[in-house]
Each structure stands twice: as structure tokens, then as C-alpha cells.
Design a protein around this motif. Structure first.
Motif, mmCIF file in Angstrom:
data_model
loop_
_atom_site.group_PDB
_atom_site.id
_atom_site.type_symbol
_atom_site.label_atom_id
_atom_site.label_comp_id
_atom_site.label_asym_id
_atom_site.label_seq_id
_atom_site.Cartn_x
_atom_site.Cartn_y
_atom_site.Cartn_z
ATOM 1 N N LEU A 13 49.169 69.804 52.826
ATOM 2 C CA LEU A 13 50.348 69.734 53.688
ATOM 3 C C LEU A 13 51.575 69.260 52.918
ATOM 4 O O LEU A 13 52.706 69.567 53.292
ATOM 5 N N PHE A 14 51.345 68.467 51.861
ATOM 6 C CA PHE A 14 52.410 68.011 50.975
ATOM 7 C C PHE A 14 51.879 68.057 49.548
ATOM 8 O O PHE A 14 50.663 67.976 49.326
ATOM 9 N N VAL A 15 52.785 68.147 48.584
ATOM 10 C CA VAL A 15 52.364 68.014 47.189
ATOM 11 C C VAL A 15 51.932 66.564 46.971
ATOM 12 O O VAL A 15 52.365 65.654 47.681
ATOM 13 N N SER A 16 51.079 66.336 45.982
ATOM 14 C CA SER A 16 50.450 65.023 45.796
ATOM 15 C C SER A 16 51.458 63.897 45.607
ATOM 16 O O SER A 16 51.231 62.767 46.049
ATOM 17 N N ALA A 17 52.596 64.189 44.967
ATOM 18 C CA ALA A 17 53.584 63.139 44.701
ATOM 19 C C ALA A 17 54.281 62.661 45.965
ATOM 20 O O ALA A 17 54.851 61.556 45.989
ATOM 21 N N VAL A 18 54.260 63.466 47.032
ATOM 22 C CA VAL A 18 54.967 63.113 48.258
ATOM 23 C C VAL A 18 54.163 62.134 49.115
ATOM 24 O O VAL A 18 54.732 61.318 49.849
ATOM 25 N N VAL A 19 52.842 62.167 49.017
ATOM 26 C CA VAL A 19 52.003 61.326 49.879
ATOM 27 C C VAL A 19 52.280 59.827 49.672
ATOM 28 O O VAL A 19 52.465 59.090 50.656
ATOM 29 N N PRO A 20 52.347 59.321 48.418
ATOM 30 C CA PRO A 20 52.720 57.911 48.250
ATOM 31 C C PRO A 20 54.111 57.607 48.794
ATOM 32 O O PRO A 20 54.367 56.505 49.282
ATOM 33 N N LEU A 21 55.016 58.586 48.717
ATOM 34 C CA LEU A 21 56.354 58.398 49.264
ATOM 35 C C LEU A 21 56.297 58.211 50.778
ATOM 36 O O LEU A 21 57.012 57.366 51.348
ATOM 37 N N LEU A 22 55.420 58.971 51.442
ATOM 38 C CA LEU A 22 55.249 58.810 52.885
ATOM 39 C C LEU A 22 54.727 57.410 53.217
ATOM 40 O O LEU A 22 55.142 56.800 54.212
ATOM 41 N N TYR A 23 53.824 56.912 52.373
ATOM 42 C CA TYR A 23 53.320 55.550 52.592
ATOM 43 C C TYR A 23 54.443 54.529 52.428
ATOM 44 O O TYR A 23 54.545 53.570 53.202
ATOM 45 N N SER A 24 55.313 54.738 51.449
ATOM 46 C CA SER A 24 56.455 53.846 51.256
ATOM 47 C C SER A 24 57.377 53.880 52.468
ATOM 48 O O SER A 24 57.909 52.845 52.885
ATOM 49 N N ILE A 25 57.583 55.087 53.027
ATOM 50 C CA ILE A 25 58.398 55.205 54.233
ATOM 51 C C ILE A 25 57.768 54.393 55.368
ATOM 52 O O ILE A 25 58.452 53.647 56.085
ATOM 53 N N ALA A 26 56.439 54.520 55.505
ATOM 54 C CA ALA A 26 55.743 53.773 56.552
ATOM 55 C C ALA A 26 55.902 52.273 56.368
ATOM 56 O O ALA A 26 56.093 51.526 57.342
ATOM 57 N N MET A 27 55.847 51.809 55.128
ATOM 58 C CA MET A 27 55.993 50.382 54.865
ATOM 59 C C MET A 27 57.424 49.905 55.144
ATOM 60 O O MET A 27 57.645 48.789 55.615
ATOM 61 N N GLY A 28 58.407 50.768 54.855
ATOM 62 C CA GLY A 28 59.784 50.423 55.183
ATOM 63 C C GLY A 28 59.987 50.331 56.686
ATOM 64 O O GLY A 28 60.641 49.403 57.192
ATOM 65 N N VAL A 29 59.414 51.288 57.425
ATOM 66 C CA VAL A 29 59.468 51.249 58.884
ATOM 67 C C VAL A 29 58.741 50.007 59.398
ATOM 68 O O VAL A 29 59.198 49.351 60.345
ATOM 69 N N ASP A 30 57.619 49.675 58.786
ATOM 70 C CA ASP A 30 56.845 48.480 59.121
ATOM 71 C C ASP A 30 57.724 47.236 59.061
ATOM 72 O O ASP A 30 57.757 46.421 59.993
ATOM 73 N N ALA A 31 58.476 47.089 57.973
ATOM 74 C CA ALA A 31 59.316 45.905 57.790
ATOM 75 C C ALA A 31 60.391 45.808 58.872
ATOM 76 O O ALA A 31 60.606 44.735 59.462
ATOM 77 N N ALA A 32 61.081 46.928 59.126
ATOM 78 C CA ALA A 32 62.127 46.925 60.155
ATOM 79 C C ALA A 32 61.528 46.709 61.538
ATOM 80 O O ALA A 32 62.081 45.975 62.372
ATOM 81 N N SER A 33 60.374 47.337 61.786
ATOM 82 C CA SER A 33 59.710 47.222 63.076
ATOM 83 C C SER A 33 59.262 45.787 63.352
ATOM 84 O O SER A 33 59.320 45.323 64.504
ATOM 85 N N ALA A 34 58.818 45.095 62.326
ATOM 86 C CA ALA A 34 58.349 43.721 62.507
ATOM 87 C C ALA A 34 59.452 42.838 63.077
ATOM 88 O O ALA A 34 59.229 42.046 63.996
ATOM 89 N N ILE A 35 60.658 42.971 62.525
ATOM 90 C CA ILE A 35 61.775 42.159 63.012
ATOM 91 C C ILE A 35 62.220 42.623 64.393
ATOM 92 O O ILE A 35 62.439 41.816 65.299
ATOM 93 N N PHE A 36 62.335 43.964 64.578
ATOM 94 C CA PHE A 36 62.818 44.485 65.860
ATOM 95 C C PHE A 36 61.877 44.115 67.002
ATOM 96 O O PHE A 36 62.300 43.567 68.026
ATOM 97 N N PHE A 37 60.579 44.407 66.840
ATOM 98 C CA PHE A 37 59.643 44.119 67.919
ATOM 99 C C PHE A 37 59.357 42.624 68.035
ATOM 100 O O PHE A 37 59.001 42.143 69.114
ATOM 101 N N GLY A 38 59.517 41.888 66.937
ATOM 102 C CA GLY A 38 59.413 40.432 67.034
ATOM 103 C C GLY A 38 60.504 39.860 67.919
ATOM 104 O O GLY A 38 60.261 39.018 68.792
ATOM 105 N N ARG A 39 61.736 40.315 67.697
ATOM 106 C CA ARG A 39 62.861 39.910 68.545
ATOM 107 C C ARG A 39 62.620 40.336 69.994
ATOM 108 O O ARG A 39 62.887 39.587 70.942
#
Length: 395
Positions: A248-274
Motif C-alpha cells: 500500500l506504501f513504499v517501505s520508506a513511508v511506513v516509518p513516516l506514518l508511525y512518526s505522524i501517529a506519534m506526533g498526533v499522539d503528543a498533540a492528542s494527549a494535551i488536547f484530550f487531557g485538557r
């Protein structure tokens, strides 16, 4: 802004930076653990056993370490001891040439996390009650995720640009991890001297909560909800396996998707914590409902944009879990029982996640539809239990 609030914020930020540097160490190592063991001659079965047993044992042991931290009233002892194992077992891999020793060190790292996690979460919860438990744990999780993204990136760069044999490059990468491990321990020692009794952040509450030695019915309901959520939460490795299998993606893109998820994780933690500090457990209900859509989008939807959306929703749920789930415990459990409560929450969550992941891995091979249905059913079941909890108590 009073002095107690400022002091609590300093403690939370300090512990957040401890998480940041420690995550560089063990998240960096986890990204290369399999290939490293392969280079040492370990079989696939050994790699799977090391990862699975380490995680399972690490979660189960938290029940006992949390109980002991409460009984001894020495959370710093368990925190420092656990971090010592957790941090320094990884850089020691720089000197390892035998897969058996490497396996033991990797399991020791997970054991160290089990020793320190309930006590550490308890100390942070005392300070978080002063600033808003959701917001406090959200700040800590956001800093934690910076380290979670940085660690694998550092190891990836070292392996890409360092010259020499591959095993030598792995050893060099592990040796670099002495630096963030040492920084993390120094910050912990500073914290121990600046904040010797974090429970005093919640001092005015400690006299109100000695009615019972048992967890209340609300806490039991919450553990059921947490277990259902964990069992239905699809691991990212299964998502990435699916992406690779179907190209579905080239191999180099999959770790990038994980990084995106971790970035969303960080923002989500503060937003949903508030959001939790304002709306209570409704915030966790909302994030779980959103996260339940991740599996259908990643495994069944057609089109890459839907997959990216699914991974992002997965990150939202992860961030809320790491902030709001801890915040709820801080609200419903008295301070002197909180180490045991965090240990119990982690044990239930870990065992349920392991069982759910195994079941969904088996279903993936036979029916994607059944696998996604199980994931949805369990997570929406968690939402239903949380709604019942919301109707019974102000959480």
C-alpha cells in the motif's frame, strides 16, 4: 498562579524530560531489536519470545511493584531502581556478542519499566492534581513522545551513515545511548533532591481517603473498560505488516506514518487531557470512539488517504490513553493507594492487549472482516462501560 501550582508544573515538566531522554534510549533500541538479534544469530522464535515475554512480564510485574511502592511509601526508591535497569540495560548491548545475553538485557529493560512505572505515575499524579490531572499527564505524554520519535530516528541515522560492519554499527548506536540514559538519571536524581515527597502536592487530600482498603465499584468498572479498550486496540506492527503485504506504501513511508501517529499522539494527549479536566470521562469516551474507526480505515478502506486518516485516529486514541487513563485513576483513587491502582491498571491493560493482539493476529490470517469486527466490538464495548461509569460517578 500560586506557588503550589508553579512547583507542581516544574515537577511535571522535569519528569516529562526524564521520559523524553529515557524514551530515546529504549524506543530507539526497540526499533532495531529484531535486526540486532538476527545479527547475533537468534532465530525468529527467540525474537518473538523476547518481545512477547518481555512485554507480558513487564505489565504483570507492575501490579506487585505498585503494591510495594504503596506499602513502603518509598516511590522514589522504586522509580530510581526501575530506571537504573530500564535505562542502562540497553547501552550495555554495545558490549554484547551473544544473543542469549542480549535477550536477557532486553527483558531486564522491560522489567525495569515494570518496577518504576506505578511509583512514577503516582508521583506525577500528585502534582497533576494541582494543575488538572488531564493537562498534567498530557504535558508529560507530549514530552515523552518527542523522545519516542527521536530515539528511532537517531539509531536510523547512525546505521545509515556510520561506516563499518553492520554489527559494529549496532554496537556504536547502543553506545551512543549512554548519553541520554545518563541525562535521564541525572534529572531523576535532581528531582529526588528538589521534590523528596511529591505526595505533599496533594497533602490536603490525604486525610480524606482512608475509608477502605478495597477499590470501589467505580474503579472495577473502569478496569473493565480499560481491558476492553486494550483488547480491541490494534497494534501498529500489524498495521504496518498489512501495508507491506499489500504494498500500500513504499517501505520508506511506513516509518513516516508511525512518526505522524506519534506526533498526533503528543498533540492528542494535551488536547484530550485538557478536555478531561473540563468534561470528565466524556473525553475518553470520545477518543475511544474515534480510535475505534482506525481498524476499519486501515484494513478495509480503499485509498491511501483513508489509511493515513486511520493511522492518525490510532494516534489520537494512543495519546488520550496515555493522558486521560492515568488522570482518571488520579481522580477516583486516593493518594496512598495509587501505586497499586496504577500497577493494576497497567497489568489489566497489558494482559488484555496481549490477548487481543494475539486473537486479532490469528483472525487476520483468515478474515479481515472478522478481525475488524472484533476490534470495533471490544472498543465500543469499552465506550458502553465508560458511559455507565459516567452515569454512576463524577469521573
Amino acid at each position: 498562579m500560586n506557588q503550589r501550582f508553579r512547583s507542581a508544573m516544574r515537577f511535571i515538566i522535569l519528569m516529562g524530560f526524564v521520559s523524553l531522554f529515557s524514551d530515546i534510549v529504549y524506543e530507539g533500541a526497540r526499533g532495531v531489536a529484531g535486526p540486532f538479534l538476527l545479527q547475533l544469530g537468534a532465530s525468529a522464535a527467540v525474537v518473538a519470545f523476547t518481545a512477547g515475554f518481555g512485554e507480558l512480564a513487564g505489565y504483570v510485574l507492575r501490579l506487585f511493584s505498585g503494591y510495594l511502592a504503596d506499602r513502603t511509601k518509598r516511590p522514589w526508591l522504586f522509580t530510581l531502581l526501575g530506571y537504573s535497569f530500564n535505562l542502562f540495560s540497553i547501552p550495555l548491548l554495545a558490549f554484547v556478542w551473544d544473543w542469549r545475553i542480549a535477550m536477557l538485557l532486553m527483558i531486564l529493560e522491560r522489567t525495569g519499566k515494570a518496577i518504576r512505572k506505578p511509583a512514577r505515575d503516582s508521583m506525577v499524579s500528585y502534582a497533576a492534581k494541582q494543575v488538572g490531572p488531564g493537562f498534567g499527564f498530557g504535558i508529560e505524554e507530549a514530552l515523552d513522545q518527542i523522545g519516542a520519535v527521536s530515539g528511532p530516528l537517531i539509531l536510523s541515522l547512525i546505521l545509515s551513515f556510520k561506516s563499518g560492519e553492520l554489527l559494529e554499527r549496532y554496537h556504536f548506536g547502543f553506545s551512543i545511548l549512554w548519553i541520554p540514559a545518563s541525562i535521564s538519571m541525572i534529572l531523576l536524581i535532581v528531582g529526588r533532591f528538589l521534590f523528596p515527597r511529591p505526595i505533599e502536592f496533594e497533602k490536603e487530600l490525604t486525610g480524606k481517603s482512608r475509608q477502605s482498603s478495597r477499590l470501589g465499584f467505580e474503579a472495577v468498572l473502569y478496569l473493565v473498560a480499560a481491558g476492553l479498550l486494550a483488547a480491541g486496540f490494534v497494534d501498529f506492527p500489524l498495521m504496518s505488516y498489512h501495508m507491506a503485504k499489500h504494498e500500500l506504501f513504499v517501505s520508506a513511508v511506513v516509518p513516516l506514518l508511525y512518526s505522524i501517529a506519534m506526533g498526533v499522539d503528543a498533540a492528542s494527549a494535551i488536547f484530550f487531557g485538557r478536555l478531561y479536566d473540563r468534561l470528565g470521562i466524556t473525553a475518553l469516551i470520545a477518543s475511544t470512539a474515534l480510535g475505534s474507526l482506525a481498524a476499519p480505515l486501515v484494513f478495509l478502506a480503499k485509498g491511501r488517504l483513508w489509511i493515513v486518516l486511520g493511522v492518525s485516529l490510532w494516534g489520537i486514541s494512543m495519546g488520550a490513553q496515555e493522558s486521560v487513563m492515568k488522570a482518571v485513576i488520579a481522580k477516583i483513587i486516593p493518594p496512598e493507594k495509587r501505586g497499586f491502582a496504577y500497577g493494576l491498571l497497567n497489568s489489566v491493560f497489558g494482559v488484555s492487549w496481549f490477548a487481543g493482539s494475539f486473537a486479532m493476529g490469528l483472525l487476520y490470517q483468515s478474515s479481515l472482516g472478522l478481525m475488524v469486527s472484533l476490534s470495533l466490538l471490544l472498543q465500543l464495548g469499552s465506550v458502553a462501560v465508560m458511559y455507565v461509569l459516567k452515569s454512576r460517578a463524577a469521573v
